[in-house]
Design an enzyme around this catalytic site. Structure first.
Site, PDB file in Angstrom:
ATOM      1  N   GLY A  40      62.851 -20.161  23.274  1.00 10.64           N
ATOM      2  CA  GLY A  40      61.520 -20.752  23.263  1.00 10.64           C
ATOM      3  C   GLY A  40      60.409 -19.718  23.257  1.00 10.64           C
ATOM      4  O   GLY A  40      60.610 -18.544  23.583  1.00 10.64           O
ATOM      5  N   TYR A  95      57.187 -37.675  28.791  1.00 11.54           N
ATOM      6  CA  TYR A  95      57.146 -36.231  29.025  1.00 11.54           C
ATOM      7  C   TYR A  95      56.325 -35.923  30.274  1.00 11.54           C
ATOM      8  O   TYR A  95      56.758 -35.171  31.157  1.00 11.54           O
ATOM      9  CB  TYR A  95      56.555 -35.529  27.803  1.00 11.54           C
ATOM     10  N   LYS A 146      57.542 -34.267  34.022  1.00 16.88           N
ATOM     11  CA  LYS A 146      56.938 -33.077  34.629  1.00 16.88           C
ATOM     12  C   LYS A 146      56.381 -33.391  36.020  1.00 16.88           C
ATOM     13  O   LYS A 146      56.520 -32.592  36.957  1.00 16.88           O
ATOM     14  CB  LYS A 146      55.833 -32.529  33.728  1.00 16.88           C
ATOM     15  N   ASP A 177      73.057 -23.274  31.815  1.00 19.66           N
ATOM     16  CA  ASP A 177      72.503 -24.612  31.624  1.00 19.66           C
ATOM     17  C   ASP A 177      71.863 -25.022  32.940  1.00 19.66           C
ATOM     18  O   ASP A 177      72.547 -25.252  33.939  1.00 19.66           O
ATOM     19  CB  ASP A 177      73.624 -25.580  31.244  1.00 19.66           C
ATOM     20  N   ILE A 178      70.524 -25.084  32.967  1.00 17.99           N
ATOM     21  CA  ILE A 178      69.839 -25.304  34.238  1.00 17.99           C
ATOM     22  C   ILE A 178      70.151 -26.663  34.846  1.00 17.99           C
ATOM     23  O   ILE A 178      69.926 -26.864  36.048  1.00 17.99           O
ATOM     24  CB  ILE A 178      68.313 -25.138  34.085  1.00 17.99           C
ATOM     25  N   TYR A 204      62.459 -29.499  27.834  1.00 21.72           N
ATOM     26  CA  TYR A 204      62.326 -30.415  26.699  1.00 21.72           C
ATOM     27  C   TYR A 204      60.846 -30.455  26.332  1.00 21.72           C
ATOM     28  O   TYR A 204      60.000 -30.790  27.170  1.00 21.72           O
ATOM     29  CB  TYR A 204      62.837 -31.798  27.105  1.00 21.72           C
TER      30      TYR A 204
END
Length: 749
Positions: free
Chosen positions: A467, A582, A586, A493-494, A518
């Site tokens: 990213g 989204y 968060k 993989d978190i 994401y």
């Protein structure tokens, strides 16, 4: 790594502090650091200083401030309140009367009566505060004489050797007369005389000039100590300039040697002279009437490195055998480099003290940071370098330097994994010019002790290798000398506990930066489970792992946690009310992370753009418009465009400072997406009319967006303006290494 712990309090120096208080006159304007920092209105800062545990503080009772007019009554109110509070706090003041100044308007550095006038003021200070024992009547007289009389930066703006010499002798005589007046009131008063002590190196052809400058650097101490007699190496030079034998002889007849020699040492104080002008920018070119040469920072050209604080302090001790103190230890740089610099200075001082040198103290400078030294105080451009406290918030905020200072006072040592890596002044990427192939004149400093190696210390783990943000963190950590491991999802993989635990156990990081997640806002409306997995459950798992392993966590949130109902910028304490999946992922992540690991640092940001990828909004807009094509963007959504390098640097500084909780980081300013596109088009001489603004509802976006998502902070405004960021983006997009190297590695001088 731990700064070497010295055996006892007696075997190590004291730790002092200092407040940057320069009051410089530039033509008819005064630039006052106490006003710039706001310390002139915050007496409560003194309690913060005392909380560090320091023993003494360099503190101003400035002539220009107390007695700005020759006939008016002095105003002691400011000094009265602050010296009284220092006394209550048992914090010993080292009182400064002139700090890079030239006095009030009724005098100057070339006024023959300047010494007597300062002595009169000094006597009044001593009578008013008879309990004060330590004084620095004039800070760095040689440096001030150079900047005011030789280079023309400060009043009286001389640019010749005679004005320099007059300014220096005037100041040194003023120091001697001021101390005489003070000691008539307080016979035990001590002179803590400060000077910026560097060193000059050169090619063999210019060795004579380096010899001269290396002798001149001692001149203020030599004058005060009565050493400038007819056999002094600079006697003839001063006489040839027009300084009389009587003027020089006065100092031998009236010696005023320092009680303690205060050495101010900066990385940029060491210089290199080179007649091969084609190697260096025109701005570095100068000469002495015999040769033309470039005068550059030695650290930028000498592969061997600097002489460094230990060697220069040893030279001062060998020459004078007077007690020493490092009266300014400062580096204008990133936080870990500030820690590394203080470590190096402290270690040098401790080792010298253990070897028998009478080294009294190291001074953390400046406690509140400083303003505009990048332009040598010649203008007020607002450029700020934090110190032990950062002033870019509603109140001074302790930085990692404050924690280090407290540890040095109490234990003589400080622990932080980033101290394992060498400072930039020891790394080869510091070299801006071709290394000098010939052995530099009179230079025998040691080579760096270690090369920068990834894995040499506990690393910083960075997720999100593919990213924009993860790549930016890795790139900037490389330039800042922060050991790191950048991990792909395959490597960690978190959202998988076992995967996270394996990395945490294997690498033992001191901190984790979660730059994964994401990011497809519209697709999240149909892929809610995938969005929550990456944005909510993954950070929660990371927080739990960091809690088990004693690591810090930095993770990112978004302006999309708000609904846009406000019409003024959102701050950290505003309630969240996300409109889309989204944003909800968060917002829930923020809550879960801080419940599991309250010391986590959660940074909300917005609409970031940067020079190292072509897929951010600004880059796509430029690419489209430069091709002569229409570019469509929302004209009713207000955001805080955020420059990725600024975001990463500030995030790392906060992480190193040990900050926790939610912070908003965005470049100051706001724009609609369409306004942003038009602005960058104009900045690149493209046609802004190619930007077509449309309401959000007509763009066919699946996820609802807040129409107002501008971020501000109630904790601290750490990023520069949007306009400043866009200007730098334009240059860095084509040459991304330029800003990195020049902005990170500047000293204060």
């Amino acid at each position: 790594m731990r700064v070497k712990q010295f055996r006892s309090v007696e075997s190590r120096p004291e730790l002092w502090g200092g407040v940057e208080c320069s009051t410089v006159r530039v033509r008819d304007d005064y630039y006052n650091q106490l006003e710039s920092s706001g310390h002139n209105k915050r007496i409560e800062d003194l309690d913060l200083f005392a909380g560090l545990g320091i023993r003494a503080i360099r503190y101003p009772v400035l002539w220009e401030q107390v007695a700005p007019t020759e006939t008016g009554e002095p105003d002691w109110s400011w000094a009265d309140a602050r010296l009284a509070r220092l006394r209550e706090l048992r914090l010993v003041p080292i009182v400064g009367l002139v700090h890079h100044g030239s006095g009030p308007r009724y005098t100057s550095l070339i006024d023959p009566r300047f010494p007597e006038k300062l002595a009169t003021f000094a006597a009044s200070v001593a009578r008013r505060y008879p309990w004060v024992r330590s004084y620095t009547p004039i800070n760095e007289p040689l440096t001030t004489a150079r900047f005011s009389g030789l280079y023309g930066h400060w009043y009286p703006h001389g640019q010749d050797a005679l004005t320099f010499a007059r300014g220096l002798l005037t100041q040194c005589k003023a120091v001697a007369l001021a101390m005489r007046a003070i000691r008539e009131v307080n016979p035990t008063a001590q002179l803590i005389q400060t000077e910026d002590l560097g060193k000059c190196f050169s090619t063999p052809r210019l060795s004579y000039q380096a010899d001269f400058e290396n002798e001149r650097r001692w001149l203020s101490f030599d004058l005060l100590s009565g050493r400038v007699t007819e056999d002094h190496p600079l006697w003839d030079y001063l006489k040839q300039l027009g300084i009389s034998k009587g003027e020089l002889g006065w100092f031998a007849e009236n010696p005023c040697p320092p009680t303690v020699m205060g050495i101010n040492y900066y990385i940029t104080s060491e210089r290199f002279l080179d007649e091969r002008l084609d190697r260096y920018p025109n701005a570095t070119h100068g000469g002495n009437g015999k040769h033309r040469y470039a005068d550059v920072e030695a650290v930028r050209v000498l592969a061997e490195g600097l002489a460094g604080p230990r060697r220069l302090l040893q030279e001062a001790w060998d020459r004078y055998k007077l007690p020493l103190a490092i009266t300014e230890a400062h580096l204008g740089c990133t936080r870990e480099e500030q820690l590394r610099w203080l470590k190096e200075v402290w270690t040098a001082a401790c080792e010298l003290k253990e070897s028998g040198v009478d080294l009294r103290a190291v001074t953390v400078w400046s406690l509140l940071g400083s303003y505009d030294w990048n332009q040598l105080l010649t203008c007020a451009n607002g450029h700020y370098e934090p110190g032990a406290f950062d002033l870019r918030g509603p109140r001074p905020r302790p930085t990692a330097l404050a924690r280090m200072a407290r540890d040095l006072v109490t234990r003589g040592a400080h622990d932080h994994p980033l101290l394992e890596a060498p400072g930039w002044w020891h790394r080869l990427d510091r070299l801006h010019y071709l290394p000098n192939p010939e052995r530099p004149y009179s230079h025998t400093s040691e080579r760096p002790r270690r090369d920068m190696r990834r894995g040499a210390a506990r690393p910083l783990v960075i997720t999100g290798a593919t990213g924009t943000l993860g790549y930016a963190f890795a790139r900037i950590c490389h330039f800042r000398g922060i050991p790191y491991r950048l991990l792909t999802r395959k490597e960690m993989d978190i959202a998988e506990r076992d995967s996270v635990e394996a990395i945490m156990s294997g690498l033992n990081p001191w901190a984790v930066v979660n730059a994964a997640g994401y990011v497809r806002v519209d697709q999240a409306e149909q892929e809610a489970s995938a969005c929550y997995r990456e944005n909510t459950y993954g950070p929660e798992i990371l927080a739990a792992a960091c809690a088990r392993h004693g690591a810090q966590l930095l993770t990112f949130s978004s302006d999309l946690v708000f609904d846009g109902s406000k019409r003024e910028p959102y701050v950290e304490s505003d309630p969240v009310a996300p409109l889309n999946v989204y944003g909800k992922s968060k917002a829930e992540a923020e809550q879960r992370v801080l419940e599991v690991l309250p010391s986590s640092l959660v940074i909300r940001t917005s609409a970031f753009f940067g020079p190292w990828d072509e897929y951010n909004f600004v880059s796509v807009a430029l690419s489209t418009i430069s091709g002569g094509r229409k570019f469509t963007a929302a004209d009713d959504v207000f955001v805080s465009p955020t420059y990725v390098p600024d975001l990463v640097h500030a995030s790392l500084d906060l992480l190193i400072d040990g900050e926790r909780g939610i912070w908003h980081l965005a470049n100051s300013g706001q724009a609609t997406w369409a306004e942003l596109a038009r602005t960058v088009a104009k900045m690149h001489d493209l046609e802004p009319s190619l930007v077509e603004g449309q309401p959000t509802r007509s763009l066919g976006l699946a996820a609802p967006r807040p129409l107002y998502g501008v971020l501000a902070s109630e904790r601290g405004h750490l990023l520069p303006s949007l306009g400043d960021a866009l200007s730098r983006y334009s240059g860095e997009r084509w040459n991304p290494s330029v800003r990195m190297k020049t902005s990170l590695y500047k000293g204060a001088r």
